[in-house]
Design a protein around this motif. Structure first.
Motif, PDB file in Angstrom:
ATOM      1  N   ALA A 179       3.896  12.494  72.425  1.00 37.14           N
ATOM      2  CA  ALA A 179       4.839  12.253  73.517  1.00 37.14           C
ATOM      3  C   ALA A 179       5.750  13.456  73.702  1.00 37.14           C
ATOM      4  CB  ALA A 179       5.665  11.013  73.220  1.00 37.14           C
ATOM      5  N   LEU A 180       5.930  13.817  74.944  1.00 41.32           N
ATOM      6  CA  LEU A 180       6.839  14.901  75.316  1.00 41.32           C
ATOM      7  C   LEU A 180       7.559  14.422  76.564  1.00 41.32           C
ATOM      8  CD1 LEU A 180       7.621  17.765  74.417  1.00 41.32           C
ATOM      9  CD2 LEU A 180       5.888  18.630  75.972  1.00 41.32           C
ATOM     10  N   GLY A 181       8.817  13.961  76.372  1.00 34.50           N
ATOM     11  CA  GLY A 181       9.534  13.341  77.481  1.00 34.50           C
ATOM     12  C   GLY A 181       8.772  12.111  77.947  1.00 34.50           C
ATOM     13  N   PRO A 182       8.618  11.939  79.249  1.00 33.37           N
ATOM     14  CA  PRO A 182       7.910  10.756  79.746  1.00 33.37           C
ATOM     15  C   PRO A 182       6.380  10.895  79.691  1.00 33.37           C
ATOM     16  CG  PRO A 182       8.652  12.078  81.583  1.00 33.37           C
ATOM     17  CD  PRO A 182       9.189  12.745  80.330  1.00 33.37           C
ATOM     18  N   PHE A 183       5.897  12.014  79.197  1.00 32.31           N
ATOM     19  CA  PHE A 183       4.458  12.271  79.196  1.00 32.31           C
ATOM     20  C   PHE A 183       3.852  12.020  77.820  1.00 32.31           C
ATOM     21  CE2 PHE A 183       6.457  15.062  82.312  1.00 32.31           C
ATOM     22  CZ  PHE A 183       5.815  14.625  83.468  1.00 32.31           C
ATOM     23  N   ARG A 184       2.608  11.572  77.837  1.00 28.62           N
ATOM     24  CA  ARG A 184       1.860  11.327  76.607  1.00 28.62           C
ATOM     25  C   ARG A 184       0.573  12.149  76.702  1.00 28.62           C
ATOM     26  NH1 ARG A 184       0.891   6.480  72.970  1.00 28.62           N
ATOM     27  NH2 ARG A 184      -1.311   6.655  72.490  1.00 28.62           N
ATOM     28  N   PHE A 185       0.255  12.883  75.648  1.00 30.53           N
ATOM     29  CA  PHE A 185      -0.892  13.778  75.653  1.00 30.53           C
ATOM     30  C   PHE A 185      -1.922  13.358  74.617  1.00 30.53           C
ATOM     31  CE2 PHE A 185       2.679  16.191  77.208  1.00 30.53           C
ATOM     32  CZ  PHE A 185       2.153  16.849  78.307  1.00 30.53           C
TER      33      PHE A 185
END
Length: 192
Positions: A76-82
């Motif tokens: 997770a990086l801020g509202p993003f999921r990778f």
């Protein structure tokens, strides 16, 4: 920098394996080229592999490859999921190192944006995300990887992404344009 190729036995093994894979790719339709070009593809792939082997033999630091094609999900990086796959995870003295192979010139990856940052604005996020994955998850190696196994939790989980080194290895044509060369570009968090 031109490096000596691996010993002739290694070169012969690489050429044999490369020839076998190119033939399999052609038979499966994955590589749809005229027969006359298949030899050129085999030679190009073998040249790139031999350059990579020569580069790895030239490293002075000790390392162990803990995984290849290492999958991660849920960074997770801020509202993003990778999620993705890291080409290679090594154990080095300072902690994990993630390695991503690229074909082609390295020049674009040394450039910065107008603010002199390499990742600001979403540019060049791949290595920082891979480092975060290696630091926060227990990645698993693909069974299709080249003999690698999943890193052990002690090697894969660093206290923070800052404890993980990362680099691109660009496999590109050398200055003589006849042999491939490997150009490393390390990611430096301080330069972001």
């Amino acid at each position: 920098m031109a490096l000596a190729p691996p010993d002739p036995d290694a070169a012969a093994r690489v050429e044999a394996v490369t020839g076998r894979h190119v033939a399999e790719w052609a038979a499966s339709g994955e590589l749809d080229l005229p027969e006359a070009l298949l030899g050129r593809v085999r030679d190009e792939v073998a040249s790139a592999v031999l350059a990579t082997l020569a580069f790895e033999r030239s490293r002075t630091e000790r390392y162990r490859t803990d995984g290849v094609e290492v999958a991660f999900d849920g960074v997770a990086l801020g509202p993003f999921r990778f999620r993705g796959r890291i080409d290679r995870v090594d154990a080095v003295a300072g902690g994990p190192r993630v390695v991503d192979y690229k074909l082609g010139p390295a020049e674009p990856y040394g450039k910065t944006n107008r603010g002199r940052h390499r990742i600001a604005g979403g540019e060049r996020l791949q290595l920082p995300i891979y480092a975060l994955a290696a630091a926060t998850e227990e990645p698993t190696a693909s069974p299709g990887g080249a003999g690698g196994e999943a890193p052990s939790p002690a090697n894969a989980a660093a206290p923070a992404a800052a404890g993980v080194s990362s680099e691109y290895l660009f496999v590109t044509r050398g200055e003589d344009d006849e042999r491939h060369a490997v150009v490393p570009r390390a990611f430096d968090a301080e330069e972001t």
